[in-house]
Design an enzyme around this catalytic site. Structure first.
Site, short mmCIF file in Angstrom:
data_model
loop_
_atom_site.label_atom_id
_atom_site.label_comp_id
_atom_site.label_asym_id
_atom_site.label_seq_id
_atom_site.Cartn_x
_atom_site.Cartn_y
_atom_site.Cartn_z
CG ASP A 27 -2.07 0.97 1.08
OD1 ASP A 27 -2.35 1.42 -0.04
OD2 ASP A 27 -2.69 1.30 2.12
CG ASN A 75 -8.00 -1.95 -5.10
OD1 ASN A 75 -7.10 -2.77 -4.92
ND2 ASN A 75 -8.24 -0.97 -4.22
C1 IPE Z 1 -5.56 -2.68 -0.14
O1 IPE Z 1 -5.19 -1.36 -0.25
C2 IPE Z 1 -5.50 -3.35 -1.48
C3 IPE Z 1 -4.20 -3.52 -2.07
C4 IPE Z 1 -3.05 -3.16 -1.56
C5 IPE Z 1 -4.19 -4.16 -3.34
P1 IPE Z 1 -6.26 -0.18 -0.47
O2 IPE Z 1 -5.46 1.04 -0.68
O3 IPE Z 1 -7.20 -0.55 -1.56
O4 IPE Z 1 -7.04 -0.17 0.90
P2 IPE Z 1 -7.87 1.01 1.59
O5 IPE Z 1 -8.87 1.50 0.59
O6 IPE Z 1 -6.89 2.07 1.95
O7 IPE Z 1 -8.48 0.39 2.80
C1 IPE Z 2 -1.60 0.15 -3.34
O1 IPE Z 2 -1.34 1.52 -3.40
C2 IPE Z 2 -1.82 -0.45 -4.70
C3 IPE Z 2 -3.20 -0.85 -4.99
C4 IPE Z 2 -4.20 -0.79 -4.16
C5 IPE Z 2 -3.46 -1.36 -6.30
P1 IPE Z 2 -2.51 2.57 -3.43
O2 IPE Z 2 -2.85 2.84 -4.86
O3 IPE Z 2 -3.64 2.14 -2.60
O4 IPE Z 2 -1.79 3.84 -2.82
P2 IPE Z 2 -2.44 4.89 -1.80
O5 IPE Z 2 -2.93 4.12 -0.62
O6 IPE Z 2 -3.54 5.58 -2.53
O7 IPE Z 2 -1.31 5.79 -1.45
MG MG Z 3 -4.04 2.40 -0.62
#
Ligand code: IPE
Ligand code: IPE
Ligand code: MG
Length: 246
Positions: A27, A75
């Site tokens: 993340d 997502n």
């Molecule tokens: C969890 O991260 C999913 C992945 C890392 C693929 P998110 O960024 O989607 O989670 P939330 O929305 O912050 O809870």
């Molecule tokens: C994790 O990084 C990757 C996926 C969920 C695909 P994020 O895209 O959630 O990055 P932040 O949390 O918005 O910084």
């Molecule tokens: Mg994220």
């Protein structure tokens, strides 16, 4: 890639207490990019280096099962362009790097729903990568893709019902044996990056007794040393499974 025997682990790690299964919520890609004035997608691209360094680090210390959260069932709520980018990125990553993973002795698997939203060509690359690496046993790398912990439990229960299971036969073992990969041991350690302290629908069933380690590092900056630090933290924990300490 450095290879070391289990007796020569990076400083401070106990070879007898290396977690068998580590699961990781990658993340912070979007924030990493935003802080640099870049589009969020650049953060996903930069996450590839982190992923491969962690895979190599996991091999180095003898982790046998590594599960990485790449795309959740939630997502799809993201802007269409970002979703499209992520689909193409995951496809291209497999095409570009599956031979390298295969050479490292990594078996690749995908956990998640193969529903209509996942483009066919992405599914094809997943199947090709799985077939290419299916005989490897040094480490199993499971990419959780279009994965949701609740969806996985629902799918397990559906499979049981479809088989005509009697209600009194539906127990924990029956559900566990209908998860996406019944042969996966439950994760010993879960690492989430980017300073978020939540599970976000990752491996809900399997995490019942996992140790959780949270890192403030944004995923694109995460490297094997951060993994080793998380493993060191894990090794200081006492797992009790509801019992009492010896
Ligand atoms: C969890 O991260 C999913 C992945 C890392 C693929 P998110 O960024 O989607 O989670 P939330 O929305 O912050 O809870
Ligand atoms: C994790 O990084 C990757 C996926 C969920 C695909 P994020 O895209 O959630 O990055 P932040 O949390 O918005 O910084
Ligand atoms: Mg994220």
């Amino acid at each position: 890639m450095t290879q070391s025997s289990p007796t020569q682990l990076p400083a401070g790690l106990d070879p007898a207490l290396v977690p068998r299964h580590v699961a990781c919520v990658m993340d912070g890609n979007g924030r990493w990019a935003s802080r640099r004035g870049l589009p969020r997608t650049e953060g996903h691209a930069a996450g590839e280096a982190a992923l491969f360094d962690v895979v190599e680090g996991a091999l180095e210390i003898g982790i046998q099962w590594l599960t990485m959260f790449a795309f959740s069932t939630e997502n799809w709520r993201r802007p269409r362009d970002e979703v499209r980018y992520l689909m193409g990125f995951n496809e291209s990553l497999l095409v570009r790097r599956r031979d390298e993973l295969n050479d490292m002795g990594v078996r690749i698997r995908f956990a998640g729903r193969r529903d209509w939203r996942v483009p066919r060509r992405v599914l094809r690359r997943m199947d090709e990568s799985t077939a290419l690496t299916e005989r490897n046993r040094r480490m199993t790398l499971t990419m959780a893709f279009n994965y949701g912990g609740r969806a996985e439990i629902v799918d397990a229960v559906r499979a049981l019902v479809a088989q005509g299971a009697r209600p009194d036969r539906i127990d924990e073992r029956a559900i566990a044996s209908h998860l996406y990969f019944p042969d996966h041991p439950d994760p010993d350690l879960v690492v989430r990056t980017s300073g978020e302290y939540r599970i976000s629908n990752f491996l809900l069933w399997e995490l019942a007794y996992s140790e959780m380690v949270f890192s403030d590092v944004l995923w694109p900056d995460f490297r094997r040393q951060d993994l080793f630090d998380a493993v060191a933290e894990y090794q200081r924990r006492e797992r009790r499974y509801g019992g009492v300490a010896e």
